[in-house]
Scaffold this motif. Structure first.
Motif, short mmCIF file in Angstrom:
data_model
loop_
_atom_site.label_atom_id
_atom_site.label_comp_id
_atom_site.label_asym_id
_atom_site.label_seq_id
_atom_site.Cartn_x
_atom_site.Cartn_y
_atom_site.Cartn_z
N THR A 1 -48.54 88.43 -86.99
CA THR A 1 -48.45 87.55 -88.15
C THR A 1 -49.58 86.54 -88.11
O THR A 1 -49.97 86.07 -87.04
N SER B 1 -40.50 87.62 -100.01
CA SER B 1 -41.77 87.53 -99.25
C SER B 1 -42.72 86.53 -99.87
O SER B 1 -43.71 86.16 -99.25
N ALA B 2 -42.47 86.14 -101.11
CA ALA B 2 -43.25 85.11 -101.78
C ALA B 2 -42.40 84.62 -102.95
O ALA B 2 -41.42 85.28 -103.30
N ALA B 3 -42.81 83.49 -103.53
CA ALA B 3 -42.00 82.92 -104.62
C ALA B 3 -41.95 83.87 -105.81
O ALA B 3 -42.99 84.38 -106.25
N GLU C 1 -33.17 86.93 -105.28
CA GLU C 1 -34.30 86.41 -104.48
C GLU C 1 -33.77 85.85 -103.16
O GLU C 1 -32.73 85.21 -103.11
N ARG C 2 -34.52 86.14 -102.11
CA ARG C 2 -34.16 85.66 -100.77
C ARG C 2 -35.40 85.16 -100.06
O ARG C 2 -36.53 85.44 -100.48
N TYR C 3 -35.19 84.44 -98.96
CA TYR C 3 -36.29 83.84 -98.20
C TYR C 3 -36.25 84.34 -96.76
O TYR C 3 -35.17 84.36 -96.13
N GLY C 4 -37.39 84.76 -96.25
CA GLY C 4 -37.42 85.23 -94.87
C GLY C 4 -38.77 84.97 -94.23
O GLY C 4 -39.65 84.35 -94.81
N MET C 5 -38.92 85.49 -93.03
CA MET C 5 -40.14 85.26 -92.26
C MET C 5 -40.17 86.24 -91.10
O MET C 5 -39.09 86.61 -90.57
N THR C 6 -41.35 86.64 -90.67
CA THR C 6 -41.46 87.58 -89.56
C THR C 6 -40.66 87.09 -88.35
O THR C 6 -40.04 87.88 -87.64
N VAL D 1 -33.89 80.07 -103.66
CA VAL D 1 -33.72 81.20 -102.74
C VAL D 1 -32.28 81.34 -102.26
O VAL D 1 -31.96 82.29 -101.55
N ASP E 1 -42.28 75.80 -93.84
CA ASP E 1 -42.00 75.85 -95.28
C ASP E 1 -41.20 74.62 -95.67
O ASP E 1 -40.28 74.21 -94.96
N ARG F 1 -45.70 74.85 -98.56
CA ARG F 1 -45.86 74.98 -97.11
C ARG F 1 -46.53 73.74 -96.54
O ARG F 1 -47.24 73.04 -97.26
N LYS G 1 -50.46 83.20 -99.32
CA LYS G 1 -49.59 84.37 -99.53
C LYS G 1 -50.14 85.14 -100.71
O LYS G 1 -50.16 84.65 -101.84
N LYS H 1 -49.03 87.47 -95.68
CA LYS H 1 -49.43 86.15 -95.21
C LYS H 1 -50.84 86.25 -94.64
O LYS H 1 -51.13 87.13 -93.83
P1 AMP Z 1 -44.49 86.30 -93.12
O1 AMP Z 1 -44.97 85.36 -92.10
O2 AMP Z 1 -45.49 87.27 -93.60
O3 AMP Z 1 -43.24 86.90 -92.66
O4 AMP Z 1 -44.16 85.44 -94.38
C1 AMP Z 1 -43.14 84.49 -94.36
C2 AMP Z 1 -43.40 83.46 -95.40
O5 AMP Z 1 -43.26 84.01 -96.71
C3 AMP Z 1 -42.43 82.31 -95.36
O6 AMP Z 1 -42.76 81.40 -94.34
C4 AMP Z 1 -42.59 81.76 -96.76
O7 AMP Z 1 -43.72 80.93 -96.83
C5 AMP Z 1 -42.86 82.99 -97.60
N1 AMP Z 1 -41.67 83.46 -98.33
C6 AMP Z 1 -40.81 84.44 -98.02
N2 AMP Z 1 -39.88 84.57 -98.99
C7 AMP Z 1 -40.14 83.64 -99.92
C8 AMP Z 1 -39.55 83.27 -101.17
N3 AMP Z 1 -38.50 83.90 -101.67
N4 AMP Z 1 -40.11 82.23 -101.85
C9 AMP Z 1 -41.18 81.58 -101.38
N5 AMP Z 1 -41.80 81.89 -100.23
C10 AMP Z 1 -41.29 82.91 -99.51
#
Ligand code: AMP
Ligand code: MLC
Length: 497
Positions: A154, A278-280, A299-304, A323, A381, A395, A402, A407
């Motif tokens: 990442t 993965s993004a907004a 819509e959901r929020y995640g991260m590696t 989210v 975030d 962020r 993004k 990322k």
């Molecule tokens: P990554 O490191 O590639 O896994 O990306 C994770 C990042 O994607 C998070 O730290 C957020 O900044 C962004 N992200 C994931 N989902 C969302 C979402 N639904 N809305 C806004 N940002 C998101």
């Protein structure tokens, strides 16, 4: 042997005769997949009792061989390091060296690309063609939840990507929370269009569908019309993608004749679930997609480092621009820059739970820095809690971009650009863009003659994956700086207006 099996293989036994994978007109049952995984594990073990967390990189097309290799590595006690199919050699070399991989599994299509590099780095190269045909005499190690399982690279606020290490326990937590929250069932059929070196494709689509006993269909690369043709067959029920993909699907649908549009709408209406992340997700994309598919995107929020952490509900209100609420088993808090809790104001999202990764590979300082003293992971975030739902506001760092759901580290691109003989200095920023979320842009200060945009792009593509290559260039005599001499990225962004 049964008690020794890893989680996905134990789950697969429950659905042995059901179809697990479809790809290019072929299909494989769970039994076929399990057998192939065990043969891969036996080949990797090569008479040893356990790989004891040796890093095993692999590069195969998305589909049956990808999954059997991933499961095989896990069953042999290795740490799986999936390589990006779109990376040029310098990036692949970096990953193989940084992860200190000792084995590399490739499908025949990638053998010529990687065989010289493997021999130079003294890495054992195994072609998926050479997998053992007999399991006789092989015993498999018992793999506990604390064992390292997966390493995904990442980009972050440092100039080089870091390996995010998740254990088997972390992955099980990431998968099972989504099975519960999004009601995965063996009746589901999903389509994987996402790259398989990131958590969205690997965990949310592939691992979840196969843990549930559902069907996972694979296509290589994204093509909107091809996707609609697959949807028109009427089999797929669950679809997950990044906002850029929904944007592109909408653009494609809008170009189609009315009768085809209506057929697609009819097919999409029968889906059980459509997820975006993965993004907004822009509210306009959510609304247009609802008109086309009659679905409110979840819509959901995640991260590696986390898998998924916050999600709009399966049942209940899916609020546009938000989210959602923490997933089962995931604790969330908002904190200020001194890690003090914040209420009714924007704060950094901090996360605790079994889903949270173990460490950045070989970077104890970075790992330490990523957690608070009391063990909360600091995401970087910024969010706000409004009427019980989280809204992402941005962020902490302008250096993270993004684009298309990927990322990208501005610092990494700058570092590479500065090695070009015609470039003295540069600054890379993300510019807002409806289709891609952000696009990468670079302001460069030349040594003498301004470099040609095409030449730099061509050269960068030999150094970095294409999605990290700036789409916009501007040549400037100097970069905007503050009183301390630090480049002011917000001023750099204005140069492109
Ligand atoms: P990554 O490191 O590639 O896994 O990306 C994770 C990042 O994607 C998070 O730290 C957020 O900044 C962004 N992200 C994931 N989902 C969302 C979402 N639904 N809305 C806004 N940002 C998101
Ligand atoms: C490609 N292009 C871009 C671009 N990427 N232009 C601007 N910005 C970008 N980022 C251009 C190419 O140069 C090419 O142009 C054209 O678009 C098509 O390129 P491509 O590579 O064929 O793109 P495409 O296949 O259409 O890819 C789009 C995409 C892809 C959205 C399918 O970006 C993608 O798969 N994104 C998903 C990434 C992902 O999985 N992220 C999850 C990370 S995990 P030309 O002129 O050369 O034809 C995570 C955690 C979580 O974030 O929460 O999930």
């Amino acid at each position: 042997m049964s008690s020794e099996l890893i989680g996905p293989l134990r789950q697969a036994r429950e659905h042995a005769m059901s179809i697990a994978i479809r790809q290019g007109g072929n299909y494989w049952r769970y039994q076929d997949l399990s057998e192939a995984a065990l043969h891969t594990a036996a080949t990797l073990l090569n008479d040893k009792e356990d790989l004891y967390e040796q890093r095993v990189a692999f590069m195969t097309e998305p589909g049956f061989t990808y999954v059997s290799t991933l499961w095989g590595i896990w069953q042999a006690g290795g740490v799986a390091v999936p390589l990006s199919l779109s990376s040029p050699l310098p990036s692949l070399r970096y990953t193989l060296q940084d992860a200190a991989c000792s084995i590399l599994v490739v499908s025949p299509a990638f053998q010529s690309l990687l065989s010289d590099l493997a021999s130079e780095l003294r890495i054992r190269l195994i072609s998926t063609d050479e997998i053992l045909v007999t399991l006789e005499g092989t015993t498999f190690p018992k793999i506990g939840p604390e064992r390292r399982a997966l390493m995904l690279y990442t980009s972050g606020t440092t100039n080089l990507p870091k390996g995010v290490v998740s254990t088997h326990g972390n992955l099980t937590a990431q998968i099972t929370t989504l099975l519960e929250a999004w009601r995965w069932s063996p009746n589901d059929q999903t389509l994987c269009v996402l790259p398989l070196h990131h958590v969205h494709g690997i965990v949310n689509v592939v691992c979840c569908s196969l843990w549930a006993g559902a069907v996972c269909e694979f296509v290589t690369g994204f093509d909107a019309e091809q996707l609609f043709d697959i949807f028109l067959r009427g089999e797929i029920t669950v679809f997950m993608a990044v906002p850029t993909i929904y944007f592109k699907l909408i653009a494609c649908w809008e170009q189609l004749p009315r009768t085809k549009q209506m057929e697609i709408t009819r097919a999409l209406t029968h889906f059980r679930l459509m997820v975006c992340g993965s993004a907004a997700l822009p509210v306009t994309v959510m609304e247009k997609w609802k008109l086309i598919s009659h679905h409110t995107l979840l819509e959901r929020y995640g991260m590696t480092e986390l898998g998924m952490a916050i999600s709009n509900p399966y049942e209940g209100e899916r609020r546009a621009g938000f989210v959602g609420i923490p997933l089962p088993g995931v604790s969330i808090r908002l904190a200020d820059d001194k890690n003090q809790l914040i209420h009714d104001e924007p704060g950094e999202i901090q996360v605790k739970g079994d889903n949270v990764f173990l460490e950045y590979w070989n970077r104890p300082e970075a790992t330490l820095h990523a957690f608070t003293a009391d063990g909360w992971f600091k995401t970087g975030d910024v969010a706000m809690l409004e009427d019980g739902y989280y809204r992402i506001l941005g962020r902490n760092s302008v250096d993270i971009i993004k684009s298309g759901g990927y990322k990208i580290s501005a610092l990494e691109i700058e570092e590479v650009l500065r090695t070009h003989p015609l470039i003295k200095d540069c600054a890379v920023v993300g510019l807002d863009n409806d289709e891609w979320g952000e696009i990468v842009a670079a302001a460069v200060v030349p040594v003498h003659e301004p470099p040609q945009h095409e030449e730099i792009t061509h050269w960068l593509k030999t150094q970095l994956p294409a999605y990290r290559v700036p789409r916009k260039f501007i040549v400037v005599s100097e970069l905007p700086r503050n009183a301390m001499g630090k480049v002011t990225k917000n001023e750099v962004k204005k140069l492109f207006q």
